[in-house]
Design a protein around this motif. Sequence first.
Motif, PDB file in Angstrom:
ATOM      1  N   LEU A  86      -7.432   8.829   3.075  1.00  0.00           N
ATOM      2  CA  LEU A  86      -6.432   8.422   2.249  1.00  0.00           C
ATOM      3  C   LEU A  86      -5.720   9.521   1.565  1.00  0.00           C
ATOM      4  CD1 LEU A  86      -8.109   5.361   1.103  1.00  0.00           C
ATOM      5  CD2 LEU A  86      -6.190   5.380   2.414  1.00  0.00           C
ATOM      6  N   VAL A  87      -6.420  10.469   1.154  1.00  0.00           N
ATOM      7  CA  VAL A  87      -5.928  11.881   0.408  1.00  0.00           C
ATOM      8  C   VAL A  87      -4.589  12.332   1.387  1.00  0.00           C
ATOM      9  CG1 VAL A  87      -6.335  14.357  -0.042  1.00  0.00           C
ATOM     10  CG2 VAL A  87      -7.961  12.475  -0.745  1.00  0.00           C
ATOM     11  N   ALA A  88      -4.901  12.570   2.337  1.00  0.00           N
ATOM     12  CA  ALA A  88      -3.898  13.046   3.555  1.00  0.00           C
ATOM     13  C   ALA A  88      -2.847  12.073   3.488  1.00  0.00           C
ATOM     14  CB  ALA A  88      -4.312  13.185   4.730  1.00  0.00           C
ATOM     15  N   MET A  89      -2.806  10.741   3.569  1.00  0.00           N
ATOM     16  CA  MET A  89      -1.753   9.891   3.450  1.00  0.00           C
ATOM     17  C   MET A  89      -1.254   9.824   2.115  1.00  0.00           C
ATOM     18  SD  MET A  89      -1.505   9.542   6.680  1.00  0.00           S
ATOM     19  CE  MET A  89      -0.100   8.406   6.531  1.00  0.00           C
ATOM     20  N   VAL A  90      -1.870   9.867   0.967  1.00  0.00           N
ATOM     21  CA  VAL A  90      -1.286   9.663  -0.271  1.00  0.00           C
ATOM     22  C   VAL A  90      -0.323  11.034  -0.422  1.00  0.00           C
ATOM     23  CG1 VAL A  90      -1.898   9.849  -2.769  1.00  0.00           C
ATOM     24  CG2 VAL A  90      -3.007   8.254  -1.230  1.00  0.00           C
ATOM     25  N   ARG A  91      -0.803  11.957  -0.112  1.00  0.00           N
ATOM     26  CA  ARG A  91      -0.211  13.403  -0.235  1.00  0.00           C
ATOM     27  C   ARG A  91       1.183  13.103   0.575  1.00  0.00           C
ATOM     28  NH1 ARG A  91       0.572  17.899   2.353  1.00  0.00           N
ATOM     29  NH2 ARG A  91       0.941  19.886   1.007  1.00  0.00           N
ATOM     30  N   ALA A  92       1.265  12.481   1.711  1.00  0.00           N
ATOM     31  CA  ALA A  92       2.266  12.312   2.343  1.00  0.00           C
ATOM     32  C   ALA A  92       3.313  11.178   1.769  1.00  0.00           C
ATOM     33  CB  ALA A  92       1.988  11.931   3.633  1.00  0.00           C
ATOM     34  N   GLY A  93       2.756  10.615   0.595  1.00  0.00           N
ATOM     35  CA  GLY A  93       3.584   9.729  -0.050  1.00  0.00           C
ATOM     36  C   GLY A  93       3.607   8.025   0.844  1.00  0.00           C
ATOM     37  N   ALA A  94       2.667   7.912   1.518  1.00  0.00           N
ATOM     38  CA  ALA A  94       2.551   6.652   1.971  1.00  0.00           C
ATOM     39  C   ALA A  94       1.949   5.536   0.798  1.00  0.00           C
ATOM     40  CB  ALA A  94       1.532   6.369   3.234  1.00  0.00           C
ATOM     41  N   TRP A 135       1.161   2.389   0.820  1.00  0.00           N
ATOM     42  CA  TRP A 135      -0.065   1.786   1.287  1.00  0.00           C
ATOM     43  C   TRP A 135      -1.353   2.500   1.191  1.00  0.00           C
ATOM     44  CZ3 TRP A 135      -3.567   3.772   4.832  1.00  0.00           C
ATOM     45  CH2 TRP A 135      -2.984   4.644   5.594  1.00  0.00           C
ATOM     46  N   ALA A 136      -1.284   3.659   1.355  1.00  0.00           N
ATOM     47  CA  ALA A 136      -2.521   4.682   1.020  1.00  0.00           C
ATOM     48  C   ALA A 136      -3.002   4.897  -0.706  1.00  0.00           C
ATOM     49  CB  ALA A 136      -2.305   6.142   1.623  1.00  0.00           C
ATOM     50  N   LEU A 137      -1.670   4.542  -1.348  1.00  0.00           N
ATOM     51  CA  LEU A 137      -1.798   4.848  -2.553  1.00  0.00           C
ATOM     52  C   LEU A 137      -2.689   3.494  -3.074  1.00  0.00           C
ATOM     53  CD1 LEU A 137      -1.375   5.669  -5.717  1.00  0.00           C
ATOM     54  CD2 LEU A 137       0.945   4.344  -5.496  1.00  0.00           C
ATOM     55  N   TYR A 138      -2.213   2.157  -2.594  1.00  0.00           N
ATOM     56  CA  TYR A 138      -2.852   0.904  -2.815  1.00  0.00           C
ATOM     57  C   TYR A 138      -4.484   1.252  -2.482  1.00  0.00           C
ATOM     58  CZ  TYR A 138       1.508  -0.693  -4.240  1.00  0.00           C
ATOM     59  OH  TYR A 138       2.737  -0.834  -4.712  1.00  0.00           O
ATOM     60  N   SER A 139      -4.532   1.656  -1.324  1.00  0.00           N
ATOM     61  CA  SER A 139      -6.095   1.537  -0.539  1.00  0.00           C
ATOM     62  C   SER A 139      -6.908   2.651  -1.399  1.00  0.00           C
ATOM     63  CB  SER A 139      -5.846   1.965   0.859  1.00  0.00           C
ATOM     64  OG  SER A 139      -5.204   1.040   1.640  1.00  0.00           O
ATOM     65  N   MET A 140      -6.289   3.912  -1.644  1.00  0.00           N
ATOM     66  CA  MET A 140      -7.201   4.659  -2.486  1.00  0.00           C
ATOM     67  C   MET A 140      -7.535   4.347  -3.579  1.00  0.00           C
ATOM     68  SD  MET A 140      -8.015   7.972  -2.137  1.00  0.00           S
ATOM     69  CE  MET A 140      -8.277   9.549  -2.940  1.00  0.00           C
ATOM     70  N   THR A 141      -6.673   3.391  -4.445  1.00  0.00           N
ATOM     71  CA  THR A 141      -6.921   3.020  -5.437  1.00  0.00           C
ATOM     72  C   THR A 141      -8.188   1.872  -5.572  1.00  0.00           C
ATOM     73  OG1 THR A 141      -4.664   2.958  -6.295  1.00  0.00           O
ATOM     74  CG2 THR A 141      -6.033   1.419  -7.389  1.00  0.00           C
ATOM     75  N   VAL A 142      -8.126   1.120  -4.419  1.00  0.00           N
ATOM     76  CA  VAL A 142      -9.356   0.055  -4.415  1.00  0.00           C
ATOM     77  C   VAL A 142     -10.755   0.907  -3.800  1.00  0.00           C
ATOM     78  CG1 VAL A 142     -10.247  -1.671  -2.487  1.00  0.00           C
ATOM     79  CG2 VAL A 142      -7.974  -1.699  -3.613  1.00  0.00           C
ATOM     80  N   VAL A 143     -10.510   2.179  -2.916  1.00  0.00           N
ATOM     81  CA  VAL A 143     -11.484   2.634  -2.748  1.00  0.00           C
ATOM     82  C   VAL A 143     -12.471   3.560  -3.959  1.00  0.00           C
ATOM     83  CG1 VAL A 143     -12.368   4.949  -1.551  1.00  0.00           C
ATOM     84  CG2 VAL A 143     -10.984   3.177  -0.364  1.00  0.00           C
ATOM     85  N   VAL A 144     -11.398   3.956  -4.733  1.00  0.00           N
ATOM     86  CA  VAL A 144     -11.783   4.853  -5.987  1.00  0.00           C
ATOM     87  C   VAL A 144     -12.490   3.716  -6.913  1.00  0.00           C
ATOM     88  CG1 VAL A 144     -11.109   5.922  -7.899  1.00  0.00           C
ATOM     89  CG2 VAL A 144     -10.339   6.851  -5.684  1.00  0.00           C
ATOM     90  N   ALA A 145     -11.758   2.739  -7.100  1.00  0.00           N
ATOM     91  CA  ALA A 145     -12.331   1.754  -8.174  1.00  0.00           C
ATOM     92  C   ALA A 145     -13.694   0.992  -7.697  1.00  0.00           C
ATOM     93  CB  ALA A 145     -11.472   0.571  -8.191  1.00  0.00           C
ATOM     94  N   VAL A 146     -13.825   0.919  -6.390  1.00  0.00           N
ATOM     95  CA  VAL A 146     -15.003   0.033  -5.928  1.00  0.00           C
ATOM     96  C   VAL A 146     -16.218   1.274  -6.003  1.00  0.00           C
ATOM     97  CG1 VAL A 146     -16.337  -0.680  -3.663  1.00  0.00           C
ATOM     98  CG2 VAL A 146     -13.987  -1.471  -4.482  1.00  0.00           C
ATOM     99  N   SER A 147     -15.842   2.520  -5.540  1.00  0.00           N
ATOM    100  CA  SER A 147     -16.839   3.554  -5.854  1.00  0.00           C
ATOM    101  C   SER A 147     -17.283   3.768  -7.136  1.00  0.00           C
ATOM    102  CB  SER A 147     -16.352   4.804  -5.209  1.00  0.00           C
ATOM    103  OG  SER A 147     -17.404   5.829  -5.215  1.00  0.00           O
ATOM    104  N   ALA A 148     -16.317   3.521  -8.013  1.00  0.00           N
ATOM    105  CA  ALA A 148     -16.613   3.874  -9.495  1.00  0.00           C
ATOM    106  C   ALA A 148     -17.737   2.653  -9.964  1.00  0.00           C
ATOM    107  CB  ALA A 148     -15.429   3.882 -10.238  1.00  0.00           C
ATOM    108  N   ALA A 165       4.975  13.867   8.224  1.00  0.00           N
ATOM    109  CA  ALA A 165       5.013  15.194   8.490  1.00  0.00           C
ATOM    110  C   ALA A 165       6.173  15.893   7.714  1.00  0.00           C
ATOM    111  CB  ALA A 165       4.930  15.567   9.726  1.00  0.00           C
ATOM    112  N   ARG A 166       6.870  15.168   7.135  1.00  0.00           N
ATOM    113  CA  ARG A 166       8.362  15.616   6.403  1.00  0.00           C
ATOM    114  C   ARG A 166       7.783  16.253   5.139  1.00  0.00           C
ATOM    115  NH1 ARG A 166      13.560  12.485   7.189  1.00  0.00           N
ATOM    116  NH2 ARG A 166      13.708  13.555   5.432  1.00  0.00           N
ATOM    117  N   VAL A 167       6.670  15.724   4.627  1.00  0.00           N
ATOM    118  CA  VAL A 167       6.214  16.112   2.967  1.00  0.00           C
ATOM    119  C   VAL A 167       5.701  17.414   3.300  1.00  0.00           C
ATOM    120  CG1 VAL A 167       4.877  15.408   1.337  1.00  0.00           C
ATOM    121  CG2 VAL A 167       6.020  13.873   2.609  1.00  0.00           C
TER     122      VAL A 167
END
Length: 186
Positions: A105-113, A115-128, A180-182
Amino acid sequence: MTVEHEATGGAGDGTTTTHPRGIVPVPPTVTLALRAALAQMVVLAVATAATYFLQDTLRDAWITARAASTQQTVAAVTESAVEPPAFFPVALSLFVTFVLLALVLVAMVRAGARWALYSMTVVVAVSALVQLVVGTAPGAPLVIMALTAVSVALHGLTLLLLWHPAHAAYFRSAHNGHWARVIDED
């Protein structure tokens, strides 16, 4: 102002700060958020190692909490057929799962996706949430509680930085179907 100008900080007068090949730079706060996510992984690695070294303490705390909740003596719980859980395998499983998900998710968020932002939010919140429940359990060692506090603070920082209002245009225009454009303009 076009989406490209919003995403790249252009003034709306035809000038833009995008890369000459049309590559959208990663906003600095997104980079900071991803570094906070990587720092979480380090803290979780230390917490996982702590569960290995503190297995006896965790087992004793579990037995004491079980005795209090079932209104039995500690000796009765120790002699019962109910075995204390194995804390280290569970901590290791959670750590590996979080790290593998977060790295993708870090790689995909960095790329600006988006969906990855939403997924990363869920993963981080559940982990917390899992860390809050486990790390503040009755009888948890002080080291585990301190690592939980640091990790939850990093989770909060990650979410705060990821959802900064200035990123809306970046996540709207950066991905555009080709990750890959980012580039990183650090």
